[in-house]
Motif scaffolding. Sequence first.
Motif, PDB file in Angstrom:
ATOM      1  N   THR A   1       0.833  -1.203   0.000  1.00 17.86           N
ATOM      2  CA  THR A   1       0.000   0.000   0.000  1.00 17.86           C
ATOM      3  C   THR A   1       0.870   1.256   0.000  1.00 17.86           C
ATOM      4  N   LEU A   2       1.935   1.245   0.819  1.00 17.85           N
ATOM      5  CA  LEU A   2       2.843   2.393   0.878  1.00 17.85           C
ATOM      6  C   LEU A   2       3.585   2.587  -0.447  1.00 17.85           C
ATOM      7  N   ILE A   3       3.990   1.488  -1.074  1.00 12.25           N
ATOM      8  CA  ILE A   3       4.673   1.574  -2.371  1.00 12.25           C
ATOM      9  C   ILE A   3       3.725   2.158  -3.419  1.00 12.25           C
ATOM     10  N   LYS A   4       2.464   1.712  -3.405  1.00 16.62           N
ATOM     11  CA  LYS A   4       1.476   2.256  -4.351  1.00 16.62           C
ATOM     12  C   LYS A   4       1.312   3.756  -4.152  1.00 16.62           C
ATOM     13  N   ALA A   5       1.286   4.185  -2.884  1.00 16.96           N
ATOM     14  CA  ALA A   5       1.152   5.615  -2.591  1.00 16.96           C
ATOM     15  C   ALA A   5       2.360   6.382  -3.128  1.00 16.96           C
ATOM     16  N   LEU A   6       3.561   5.831  -2.955  1.00 16.97           N
ATOM     17  CA  LEU A   6       4.765   6.475  -3.470  1.00 16.97           C
ATOM     18  C   LEU A   6       4.713   6.562  -4.998  1.00 16.97           C
ATOM     19  N   MET A   7       4.222   5.511  -5.623  1.00 15.24           N
ATOM     20  CA  MET A   7       4.168   5.457  -7.085  1.00 15.24           C
ATOM     21  C   MET A   7       3.111   6.399  -7.672  1.00 15.24           C
ATOM     22  N   ARG A   8       2.227   6.925  -6.842  1.00 13.21           N
ATOM     23  CA  ARG A   8       1.263   7.922  -7.334  1.00 13.21           C
ATOM     24  C   ARG A   8       1.959   9.222  -7.706  1.00 13.21           C
TER      25      ARG A   8
ATOM     26  N   LYS B   1       4.300  11.001  -9.888  1.00 14.61           N
ATOM     27  CA  LYS B   1       4.751  10.705 -11.253  1.00 14.61           C
ATOM     28  C   LYS B   1       6.258  10.468 -11.320  1.00 14.61           C
ATOM     29  N   LYS B   2       7.004  11.273 -10.594  1.00 17.11           N
ATOM     30  CA  LYS B   2       8.462  11.164 -10.614  1.00 17.11           C
ATOM     31  C   LYS B   2       8.909   9.761 -10.182  1.00 17.11           C
ATOM     32  N   PHE B   3       8.285   9.223  -9.138  1.00 16.61           N
ATOM     33  CA  PHE B   3       8.671   7.911  -8.627  1.00 16.61           C
ATOM     34  C   PHE B   3       8.123   6.790  -9.504  1.00 16.61           C
ATOM     35  N   ALA B   4       6.988   7.012 -10.116  1.00 13.79           N
ATOM     36  CA  ALA B   4       6.426   6.020 -11.035  1.00 13.79           C
ATOM     37  C   ALA B   4       7.323   5.851 -12.260  1.00 13.79           C
TER      38      ALA B   4
END
Length: 117
Positions: free
Chosen positions: A30-37, A39-42
């Motif tokens: 869940t935390l990784i998904k939040a980080l990936m929101r 754009k830079k990290f995605a």
Amino acid sequence: MRTFENIIRDRGSKYAVSGALCTSESDAKTLIKALMRKKKFAKATHNSWAVLTASGPVKNDDGEAGAGMVILRMLEREGLNNHLIVVTRWFGGKHLGGDRFRHIQEAVRIYLAEIGP
């Protein structure tokens, strides 16, 4: 999740480190998904991570072979349980060889120094 960006640069590659309290593999995802929101990290080449939970260690290299284990070993040495650490790398065009592991270790050290004991 706390994030420290542009902490290391080498041959065009850039690194960031993020982390947060985390008690399970599902929390980590869940935390990784939040980080990936963000754009830079995605768009990052790798978001490698690890966490020590009550049910055991969980890690993900995200294509950066061995990166999750490096993070996990550092968490074990520090005795830091229930805390997710993510090391993000944006590939700069030149392979770093073994230096990439030193950069991952340094990113984790920076994060640990910032959050304190």
